[in-house]
Scaffold this motif. Structure first.
Motif, PDB file in Angstrom:
ATOM      1  N   PHE A 302       0.807  -1.221   0.000  1.00 22.66           N
ATOM      2  CA  PHE A 302       0.000   0.000   0.000  1.00 22.66           C
ATOM      3  C   PHE A 302       0.845   1.278   0.000  1.00 22.66           C
ATOM      4  CE2 PHE A 302      -2.591  -3.273   2.185  1.00 22.66           C
ATOM      5  CZ  PHE A 302      -3.547  -3.426   1.191  1.00 22.66           C
ATOM      6  N   ILE A 303       2.005   1.202  -0.620  1.00 23.20           N
ATOM      7  CA  ILE A 303       2.827   2.396  -0.799  1.00 23.20           C
ATOM      8  C   ILE A 303       2.563   2.962  -2.191  1.00 23.20           C
ATOM      9  CG2 ILE A 303       4.597   1.581   0.793  1.00 23.20           C
ATOM     10  CD1 ILE A 303       6.305   0.858  -1.655  1.00 23.20           C
ATOM     11  N   PRO A 304       2.809   4.265  -2.409  1.00 23.67           N
ATOM     12  CA  PRO A 304       2.581   4.839  -3.737  1.00 23.67           C
ATOM     13  C   PRO A 304       3.388   4.109  -4.813  1.00 23.67           C
ATOM     14  CG  PRO A 304       2.919   6.570  -2.128  1.00 23.67           C
ATOM     15  CD  PRO A 304       3.238   5.277  -1.432  1.00 23.67           C
ATOM     16  N   ILE A 305       2.859   4.116  -6.012  1.00 24.74           N
ATOM     17  CA  ILE A 305       3.544   3.469  -7.141  1.00 24.74           C
ATOM     18  C   ILE A 305       4.963   3.992  -7.250  1.00 24.74           C
ATOM     19  CG2 ILE A 305       3.544   3.177  -9.650  1.00 24.74           C
ATOM     20  CD1 ILE A 305       0.438   3.526  -9.471  1.00 24.74           C
ATOM     21  N   ASP A 306       5.120   5.307  -7.213  1.00 24.41           N
ATOM     22  CA  ASP A 306       6.454   5.921  -7.260  1.00 24.41           C
ATOM     23  C   ASP A 306       6.324   7.343  -6.728  1.00 24.41           C
ATOM     24  OD1 ASP A 306       8.949   6.920  -7.728  1.00 24.41           O
ATOM     25  OD2 ASP A 306       9.074   6.234  -9.805  1.00 24.41           O
ATOM     26  N   PHE A 307       6.687   7.518  -5.449  1.00 27.02           N
ATOM     27  CA  PHE A 307       6.486   8.821  -4.829  1.00 27.02           C
ATOM     28  C   PHE A 307       7.387   9.895  -5.436  1.00 27.02           C
ATOM     29  CE2 PHE A 307       6.668  11.994  -1.392  1.00 27.02           C
ATOM     30  CZ  PHE A 307       5.303  12.186  -1.208  1.00 27.02           C
ATOM     31  N   SER A 308       8.498   9.490  -6.060  1.00 23.27           N
ATOM     32  CA  SER A 308       9.429  10.460  -6.651  1.00 23.27           C
ATOM     33  C   SER A 308       9.056  10.836  -8.081  1.00 23.27           C
ATOM     34  CB  SER A 308      10.854   9.893  -6.641  1.00 23.27           C
ATOM     35  OG  SER A 308      10.954   8.780  -7.527  1.00 23.27           O
ATOM     36  N   SER A 309       8.019  10.226  -8.630  1.00 21.48           N
ATOM     37  CA  SER A 309       7.651  10.438 -10.029  1.00 21.48           C
ATOM     38  C   SER A 309       7.020  11.806 -10.245  1.00 21.48           C
ATOM     39  CB  SER A 309       6.672   9.345 -10.478  1.00 21.48           C
ATOM     40  OG  SER A 309       6.208   9.591 -11.786  1.00 21.48           O
ATOM     41  N   THR A 310       7.164  12.322 -11.470  1.00 23.62           N
ATOM     42  CA  THR A 310       6.471  13.553 -11.862  1.00 23.62           C
ATOM     43  C   THR A 310       5.009  13.288 -12.186  1.00 23.62           C
ATOM     44  OG1 THR A 310       7.125  13.242 -14.174  1.00 23.62           O
ATOM     45  CG2 THR A 310       8.578  14.585 -12.785  1.00 23.62           C
ATOM     46  N   SER A 311       4.642  12.010 -12.336  1.00 17.09           N
ATOM     47  CA  SER A 311       3.274  11.635 -12.669  1.00 17.09           C
ATOM     48  C   SER A 311       2.401  11.656 -11.412  1.00 17.09           C
ATOM     49  CB  SER A 311       3.242  10.239 -13.301  1.00 17.09           C
ATOM     50  OG  SER A 311       1.923   9.760 -13.418  1.00 17.09           O
ATOM     51  N   ARG A 312       1.348  12.445 -11.438  1.00 17.29           N
ATOM     52  CA  ARG A 312       0.465  12.548 -10.273  1.00 17.29           C
ATOM     53  C   ARG A 312      -0.179  11.214  -9.886  1.00 17.29           C
ATOM     54  NH1 ARG A 312      -2.888  17.418 -12.683  1.00 17.29           N
ATOM     55  NH2 ARG A 312      -2.300  16.197 -14.522  1.00 17.29           N
ATOM     56  N   PRO A 313      -0.657  10.398 -10.831  1.00  9.03           N
ATOM     57  CA  PRO A 313      -1.206   9.092 -10.428  1.00  9.03           C
ATOM     58  C   PRO A 313      -0.194   8.206  -9.705  1.00  9.03           C
ATOM     59  CG  PRO A 313      -1.931   9.649 -12.635  1.00  9.03           C
ATOM     60  CD  PRO A 313      -0.908  10.675 -12.257  1.00  9.03           C
ATOM     61  N   ASP A 314       1.096   8.350 -10.037  1.00 10.84           N
ATOM     62  CA  ASP A 314       2.117   7.562  -9.340  1.00 10.84           C
ATOM     63  C   ASP A 314       2.158   7.892  -7.850  1.00 10.84           C
ATOM     64  OD1 ASP A 314       2.958   6.094 -11.464  1.00 10.84           O
ATOM     65  OD2 ASP A 314       4.762   7.253 -11.870  1.00 10.84           O
TER      66      ASP A 314
END
Length: 376
Positions: A302-314
């Motif tokens: 249940f962690i974000p897909i990629d917290f460092s991503s520029t993509s908001r859904p990530d």
């Protein structure tokens, strides 16, 4: 177009550049998301620009010629107006797509005749016709008709193919001189260096193209079955021949590792369907490694897909939720994953540019490659 090399890495051939095109400025090295039919699969233009930081996209002459067709594109005022993408755009010639139509194409000095993969109807692409088509499409950067031989092509075939490509280039250049852009801005034609896996043919092809003093040069016919080491060797061998102050575009490549290794060998521009195609199939490229999101191990992550991503859904959705979408067959799954992968590729390019400017690209590349290529 105008291209300037701004910073060069002291330990490799990598460099940062600035490309000024009719529809905007592009910082290099850069990855161009593939929008074959005028749209990057499963990604809205607004998401493409805001969430991935994409600045230039690629369209395909062969596919756009068949659908929606030239009449529609011209009536719309070109592909920029038709698709509403207002940033820079590149179109390839369709040579690779024709190459893939084995058994449904015929090559001659005149051009290539082929059967449509849609309805079997027959068409003829000549070098002049391809230029005319790309005039109507209206991309900032366009490609001449070429032949893309397979990676294991025999020497004799590869040589004949290269000579055919050079002859077609001469005719494309002449057509560029005798025709005018349709939409009030100039278009840049990039010759395509061919020669399969043979270094002497590649060098001969590149040297023959120098007389055109083109605004940029493409390297085609790689990542079509040859070993990766040969691709790297071919790219590196072309560095002394291709003009330093012209952008170099490696067509159809590739994995994150391919991009970094080829940036180190002097390449400025890339395109590939891999981020979106693999994304739609549940493969995520990340800074920690390659994720198969369908794997059961992510079911309760249940962690974000990629917290460092520029993509908001990530940053908004979790790995568990994305896995749920994939195993449930929801279309949203492919959209989120495609957006993530394109954002990662563009972040990889941005970080490569930053490392080049700091003079640390080579050591950074060597340190990051084992991590981003591992399977999670």
């Amino acid at each position: 177009m105008l291209f300037t090399v701004e910073v060069a890495d002291p330990h490799s051939y990598a460099r940062c550049g600035r490309m000024v095109l009719p529809h905007g400025v592009v910082e290099t090295p850069i990855f161009m998301p593939v929008g074959t039919l005028g749209g990057v699969k499963a990604i809205l233009h607004s998401n493409l620009r805001q969430d991935t930081q994409a600045r230039i996209v690629l369209g395909n002459t062969y596919h756009l010629f068949l659908r929606p067709g030239l009449h529609t594109i011209r009536e719309a005022g070109g592909l920029h107006a038709f698709s509403t993408w207002q940033g820079p755009m590149l179109t390839d010639s369709g040579g690779f797509q024709v190459f893939s139509l084995a058994g449904r194409r015929k090559l001659t000095e005149a051009g290539v005749s082929f059967q449509s993969h849609i309805d079997g109807s027959t068409y003829l692409f000549t070098p002049e016709r391809v230029v005319d088509i790309e005039r109507i499409i209206g991309a900032d950067i366009i490609m001449p008709l070429d032949e893309c031989p397979p990676g294991d092509a025999p020497y004799g075939y590869a040589k004949e193919s290269m000579q055919l490509t050079l002859g077609w280039l001469e005719r494309a250049q002449r057509q560029m001189r005798y025709t005018q852009p349709l939409y009030g801005y100039s278009q840049a034609l990039f010759p395509i260096v061919q020669g399969a896996a043979y270094p002497d043919l590649r060098l001969r092809c590149a040297e023959s193209m120098m007389r055109y003093d083109a605004p940029g040069y493409a390297i085609g016919g790689l990542a079509v079955g040859e070993p990766t080491e040969i691709m790297y060797s071919i790219v590196e061998g072309l560095h002394p021949v291709l003009p330093y102050h012209r952008p170099r575009y490696l067509m159809g490549v590739g994995t994150p590792a391919n991009l970094l290794e080829c940036i180190a060998r002097g390449v400025d521009m890339f395109d590939c369907v891999m981020p979106t195609r693999n994304g739609r199939n549940g493969m995520l490229f990340t800074w920690k490694g390659v994720v198969n999101i369908k794997n059961r191990k992510w079911r309760n992550c249940f962690i974000p897909i990629d917290f460092s991503s520029t993509s908001r859904p990530d940053r908004q959705y979790t790995l568990a939720y994305l896995r749920h979408l994939f195993v449930s067959g929801e279309a949203l799954a492919g959209q989120i994953a495609s957006l993530h992968n394109v954002a990662f590729y563009l972040q990889l390019m941005a970080e490569a540019r930053r490392q080049i400017r700091m003079g640390t690209f080579s050591s950074w590349k060597d340190s990051v490659l084992p991590t981003i290529t591992q399977r999670l």
